[in-house]
Design an enzyme around this catalytic site. Structure first.
Site, PDB file in Angstrom:
ATOM      1  CB  CYS A 165       6.324 -39.740  -7.725  1.00 46.89           C
ATOM      2  SG  CYS A 165       7.085 -40.871  -6.552  1.00 46.89           S
ATOM      3  CB  SER A 221      10.784 -41.636  -8.774  1.00 51.06           C
ATOM      4  OG  SER A 221       9.643 -40.838  -8.559  1.00 51.06           O
ATOM      5  CG  MET A 252      -3.341  -6.763   9.985  1.00 52.92           C
ATOM      6  SD  MET A 252      -1.599  -6.590   9.938  1.00 52.92           S
ATOM      7  CE  MET A 252      -1.326  -6.636   8.214  1.00 52.92           C
ATOM      8  CG  HIS A 310     -14.657 -10.287   4.370  1.00 49.78           C
ATOM      9  ND1 HIS A 310     -14.884 -11.608   4.675  1.00 49.78           N
ATOM     10  CD2 HIS A 310     -13.353 -10.049   4.657  1.00 49.78           C
ATOM     11  CE1 HIS A 310     -13.775 -12.141   5.146  1.00 49.78           C
ATOM     12  NE2 HIS A 310     -12.818 -11.221   5.148  1.00 49.78           N
ATOM     13  CE1 TYR A 362       8.776 -38.367 -12.878  1.00 51.40           C
ATOM     14  CE2 TYR A 362      10.803 -38.802 -14.094  1.00 51.40           C
ATOM     15  CZ  TYR A 362       9.838 -39.198 -13.177  1.00 51.40           C
ATOM     16  OH  TYR A 362       9.951 -40.404 -12.549  1.00 51.40           O
ATOM     17  NE  ARG A 416      -5.239   3.481   3.846  1.00 53.96           N
ATOM     18  CZ  ARG A 416      -5.294   3.696   2.542  1.00 53.96           C
ATOM     19  NH1 ARG A 416      -4.689   4.770   2.011  1.00 53.96           N
ATOM     20  NH2 ARG A 416      -5.921   2.853   1.770  1.00 53.96           N
ATOM     21  CE  LYS A 464      -3.717  -0.472   2.517  1.00 52.33           C
ATOM     22  NZ  LYS A 464      -4.262  -0.686   3.865  1.00 52.33           N
TER      23      LYS A 464
HETATM   24  P1  ADP Z   1      -7.654  -2.250   3.779  1.00 47.51           P
HETATM   25  O1  ADP Z   1      -6.237  -2.635   3.624  1.00 47.51           O
HETATM   26  O2  ADP Z   1      -8.409  -3.124   4.697  1.00 47.51           O
HETATM   27  O3  ADP Z   1      -8.330  -2.001   2.474  1.00 47.51           O
HETATM   28  P2  ADP Z   1      -7.274   0.588   3.997  1.00 47.51           P
HETATM   29  O4  ADP Z   1      -6.074   1.083   4.714  1.00 47.51           O
HETATM   30  O5  ADP Z   1      -7.238   0.620   2.547  1.00 47.51           O
HETATM   31  O6  ADP Z   1      -7.639  -0.847   4.555  1.00 47.51           O
HETATM   32  O7  ADP Z   1      -8.466   1.454   4.520  1.00 47.51           O
HETATM   33  C1  ADP Z   1      -9.794   1.116   4.290  1.00 47.51           C
HETATM   34  C2  ADP Z   1     -10.587   2.283   3.797  1.00 47.51           C
HETATM   35  O8  ADP Z   1     -10.475   3.374   4.667  1.00 47.51           O
HETATM   36  C3  ADP Z   1     -10.106   2.829   2.469  1.00 47.51           C
HETATM   37  O9  ADP Z   1     -10.612   2.101   1.405  1.00 47.51           O
HETATM   38  C4  ADP Z   1     -10.694   4.218   2.487  1.00 47.51           C
HETATM   39  O10 ADP Z   1     -12.050   4.193   2.090  1.00 47.51           O
HETATM   40  C5  ADP Z   1     -10.617   4.575   3.948  1.00 47.51           C
HETATM   41  N1  ADP Z   1      -9.460   5.443   4.159  1.00 47.51           N
HETATM   42  C6  ADP Z   1      -8.215   5.094   4.473  1.00 47.51           C
HETATM   43  N2  ADP Z   1      -7.416   6.179   4.552  1.00 47.51           N
HETATM   44  C7  ADP Z   1      -8.199   7.249   4.281  1.00 47.51           C
HETATM   45  C8  ADP Z   1      -7.964   8.641   4.188  1.00 47.51           C
HETATM   46  N3  ADP Z   1      -6.763   9.170   4.367  1.00 47.51           N
HETATM   47  N4  ADP Z   1      -9.002   9.441   3.896  1.00 47.51           N
HETATM   48  C9  ADP Z   1     -10.219   8.902   3.680  1.00 47.51           C
HETATM   49  N5  ADP Z   1     -10.511   7.616   3.752  1.00 47.51           N
HETATM   50  C10 ADP Z   1      -9.514   6.772   4.039  1.00 47.51           C
HETATM   51 MG    MG Z   2      -7.804  -0.793   1.120  1.00 45.08          MG
END
Ligand code: ADP
Ligand code: MG
Ligand code: MG
Length: 880
Positions: free
Chosen positions: A831, A764, A103, A455, A851, A92, A22
């Protein structure tokens, strides 16, 4: 000094290991000048350090965080904790490999009792300010302080009910203030202190919580299911908040550049007006399709499509993007290579090549071989499908055909499978990350709520599991474990249903299924894979039917035919038993005479089915007790047949008892004690080969002696085989080539492979037994303690499913080298179960095996994995 914190403007996409997926992509998007809220990333190394320091954040790291915070405040011109001009952030998580929903994210951090008032004044939007605050209190309490989310949800529901509000958006500023007061009261009651008011304390606590979440049980399970090492750690992203909850000109959504279910090249996604964060995914309100945005705000829609295209071109792959609109202004919050179904993965890979975006090799590397599994399993039989009447229709969230017995909790589903149920369907109102194990064991998933990006839908697509989501036409009672269809019919736990993940149809019955076909994009990808791979792929097959299936899937031979499997049939087992309990050679030969024609015709069928491809036949291997009569009744019948008394035979059966059958009288030891068994099996193989050769199919049978630990025992059995075979060939007056080789499955054989290769024309690697004997525990009993080994981080994966490259792999590598030293042209294969596991296949390629052999349904997976190994010879494939 180590740099633990990077501003988004300091990173890029190649820094994934350090910044997490990310963070690296946020940095990359920032450098592409896309509208990304500013922020910084705390590295995965800081997470590792946190654990090494005894779960503490070192002063040095805290200083770097505060420094980055100050810089970001300057850039955005806002200040943490300043009611006049407040700076709010999201915190995040983000690991190297994407772990969706594993998470937790905290939004609106930096709010407190005074800042919320300032925010209300500044934006002139009191409702928005308190909506943000209640969200923050709930997320912070849940994620950081472990106050259960449900307790907050209960309060929200109570207030909603009192005010007659249907959705959270119907609540007014005053209502939300009340919610906030009640939330703080709950917090006080639960934690015995006030809700933390200092934004810097909030921030540091949140960072620690993200680090901690790396070890939460669902993250641990996800890592194990996806081969992600636990020492990678997660990064933390701290980012300026943008607000999708400022009114009807705001919103938040997720979108893919191509359809993740079919691969169709068309923007695909959903969004919610006046919402924040996970509202879309959580299925609280029903989201709008992205098409609708075109009507509501064409300008933003166009801007978004341009960005989507830019990102796809830049990353050369289908993108999964998260965005927020704040008062008519678009912000990008995330992009990543999107998860997709196997069918979509194949289409997208082929399309990207024809669009000139990537090469064939790059296309092959984009497909997860394990994912193909979902395409290699049956579909509903079309006639039965046509005749069946659906009892409900939901969203076609993840394709496939699933039939199974229904269970209403993840735990029940897991237990059912543990108790031997082979087909279960998990039925839930909606799923959450806690359900992951139940989803994993299920053939299909059915949810009552949630959209295409819920989800359940996202996770099911990732797993390649069939899923019908948001099926509002049935009413589910999770507590009492039943659901009712639209006609009022009740389905209880254990009842059969069928799901069609491609149409969303639900059937209240068990529907018949048919075999899969490899055509279209699948065939193209397989052809490309075959062009680059050097490792051959064979199948483990014991019957002509399995062999035909294997051939259809592209197998280039049989690497393992287990001859004992041919004797389990009811009409054959008596002769087999007779042979085992025979006390004299004469008795044994009489029984073997009965077995010979059966075995010979089996081999003929197999050779014919394989049309001249090599077939490796393993001689009798199993512990004998597997075949012994247990019931007195059976013993009596057999005794009569053999002209013995019941007591005599009973005595024989008892005397055959072994304390440790897996390490007992089995494998080549049987042939050493009873050479007439090897004689009969040789006769069956050679005569069958001669017969089939006469039909114009060239057969070169490969006879494989199991469980050899010393070259002398191999030589002893080989001499019996060669003498018998040559006599038959000579007598028949034909030319027949055949090979004799051995399994390497006892550590001693690996250690003395140079000696063994003097007699063996091929090796094998039987990595099931080799793993068992190297570790010193049996596959059948490991289940009893492996779980604890995972929990205690002693092992991270099941060595019977994925080859232990450090230990067992060392033996394989060594034996391969020693074998080649003695006999440079020795043929080497594997195998065990590992022959179908992509990371193990990459290893086999690296050590130079000729193989791999795996079950027929895994052949296409192995072909792709072998191609990937040839393209990327680092040996790290499949390690994520
Ligand atoms: P995940 O990894 O579970 O997708 P994220 O870190 O992407 O979690 O956060 C989930 C959601 O939170 C994002 O899709 C977004 O909608 C919201 N979010 C995260 N950071 C921001 C931010 N800086 N401003 C607005 N919304 C946010
Ligand atoms: Mg996300
Ligand atoms: Mg074995």
């Amino acid at each position: 000094m180590t740099k633990y914190v990077y501003l988004f403007s300091e990173g890029n996409a190649s820094m994934r290991n350090l910044l997490g997926g990310k963070g690296a992509n946020l940095a990359e998007m920032t450098s592409l000048n896309l509208p990304v809220p500013r922020g910084f990333t705390i590295t995965t190394e800081a997470c590792t350090r946190y654990y090494n320091d005894g779960r503490q954040i070192a002063k040095e790291i805290e200083d770097q965080i505060m420094e980055a915070l100050a810089k970001t405040e300057k850039i955005v011109g806002k200040k943490f904790g300043d009611p006049e001009n407040p700076f709010l952030v999201s915190v995040r998580s983000g690991a190297r490999a994407s772990m969706p929903g594993m998470m937790d994210t905290i939004l609106n951090l930096g709010l407190n009792d005074t800042v919320v008032q300032g925010l209300a004044k500044l934006t002139n939007n009191e409702r928005f300010a308190y909506d943000s605050y209640r969200r923050f209190i709930q997320m912070f309490s849940d994620v950081v302080m472990e106050v259960e989310k449900s307790k907050f949800e209960k309060i929200l529901d109570e207030v909603k009910e009192k005010k007659g509000a249907k959705f959270d958006t119907d609540l007014t500023a005053e209502d939300l203030k009340e919610v906030v007061e009640k939330y703080k009261e709950l917090y006080r009651k639960e934690k015995g202190t006030e809700f933390p008011q200092d934004p810097k304390v909030q921030l540091m606590e949140a960072v620690k919580a993200v680090f901690r979440s790396w070890e939460n049980p669902r993250a641990v399970v996800y890592r194990r299911l996806n081969d992600i090492p636990s020492d990678w750690g997660t990064a933390v992203n701290v980012q300026e908040m943008v607000y999708g909850n400022m009114g009807n000109d705001s919103g938040t959504g997720v979108a893919f550049t191509r359809n993740p279910a079919t691969g169709e090249k068309k923007l695909y996604g959903e969004f919610l007006i006046n919402a924040q964060g996970e509202d879309v995914v959580a299925g609280i309100r029903t989201p709008e399709s992205i098409e609708k945005l075109k009507e509501i705000n064409p300008e933003i829609y166009n801007q978004f499509t341009v960005i989507a295209e830019t990102l796809e071109k830049h990353y050369k792959d289908m993108q999964d993007m998260e965005f927020t609109i704040e008062r008519g202004k678009l912000f990008m919050l995330q992009t990543r290579n999107g998860k997709r179904t196997a069918a979509a993965a194949l289409k997208i890979a082929v399309d990207l090549v024809s669009e000139g975006m990537i090469t064939k090799e790059e296309a092959l590397l984009k497909i997860d071989p394990k994912q193909l599994d979902s395409l290699l399993h049956p579909n509903f039989e079309p006639k039965a499908l046509k005749a069946a009447v659906p009892i409900a229709k939901g969203l076609p969230a993840s394709p496939g055909a699933a039939t199974g017995k229904i269970y209403f909790t993840a735990e029940d589903a897991v237990n059912a499978v543990k108790n031997g149920e082979s087909k279960v369907i998990l039925v839930r109102l909606e799923t959450s990350p806690e359900d992951i194990e139940g989803m994993h064991v299920a053939q299909g998933i059915l949810t009552g709520r949630g959209g295409m990006t819920s989800h359940a839908a996202v996770v099911a697509r990732g797993m390649g599991t069939c899923c019908v989501a948001g099926c509002g036409e049935i009413s589910i009672n999770e507590e009492e474990k039943y659901f009712i269809d639209k006609n009022g019919k009740k389905y209880n736990e254990g009842d059969w249903i069928s799901l069609d993940g491609s149409t969303g149809n639900v059937y209240g019955e068990k529907l018949p299924t048919i075999e899969p076909e490899m055509t279209g994009y699948f065939a193209t990808i397989m052809q490309w894979a075959d062009e680059v791979r050097t490792l051959k792929v064979r199948a483990n097959a014991d019957t002509p039917k399995d062999a035909a299936q294997a051939l259809k899937f592209g197998a280039e031979g049989i690497g393992l035919c287990r001859t004992e499997h041919m004797f389990f049939d009811a009409d054959r087992i008596p002769a087999m038993r007779e042979m085992i309990v025979a006390r004299t050679e004469e008795q044994r030969r009489k029984a073997l005479e009965k077995l010979l024609p059966m075995q010979r015709s089996d081999f003929e069928g197999l050779f014919e089915a394989m049309q001249g491809y090599p077939v490796t036949i393993r001689f009798l291997d199993p512990p004998l007790h597997e075949f012994l009569p247990q019931e007195d009744e059976d013993i009596a019948t057999l005794a009569k047949e053999m002209g013995m008394t019941f007591e005599e035979l009973k005595h024989v059966v008892t005397s055959l008892h072994e304390f440790n059958p897996m390490m007992g009288h089995r494998g080549c030891r049987l042939a050493v004690t009873y050479p007439e068994i090897a004689e009969m099996q040789t006769r069956a193989v050679i005569e069958a080969a001669i017969n089939v050769n006469a039909k114009g199919i060239k057969v070169v049978p490969e006879i494989m002696i199991p469980l050899v630990g010393d070259v002398k025992e191999l030589k002893y059995v080989k001499d019996v085989v060669v003498k018998t075979a040559d006599e038959i060939i000579k007598k028949a007056g034909v030319n027949l080539e055949y090979k004799v080789g051995t399994m390497i499955e006892i550590p001693r054989a690996a250690l003395t492979a140079d000696e063994i290769a003097k007699e063996a024309e091929f090796f094998s690697f039987g990595t099931n037994d080799l793993t068992q004997m190297t570790f010193g525990f049996s596959r059948d009993d490991a289940g009893k303690f492996l779980e604890e080994y995972y929990n205690k981080k002693i092992y991270e994966f099941d060595p019977f499913a994925k080859l232990d490259q450090t230990g067992v792999g060392k033996l394989v590598d060594m034996a391969a080298k020693l074998g080649r030293q003695t006999r440079p042209d020795i043929k080497l294969g594997i195998c065990g179960e590992h022959g179908g596991d992509p990371s193990s296949i990459a290893f086999c390629h690296k050590v130079g095996l000729n193989y791999v052999s795996c079950s027929p349904f895994r052949v296409p997976i192995a072909r792709l994995a072998a191609a990937q190994a040839a393209i990327d010879n680092s040996g790290n494939l499949g390690q994520k």
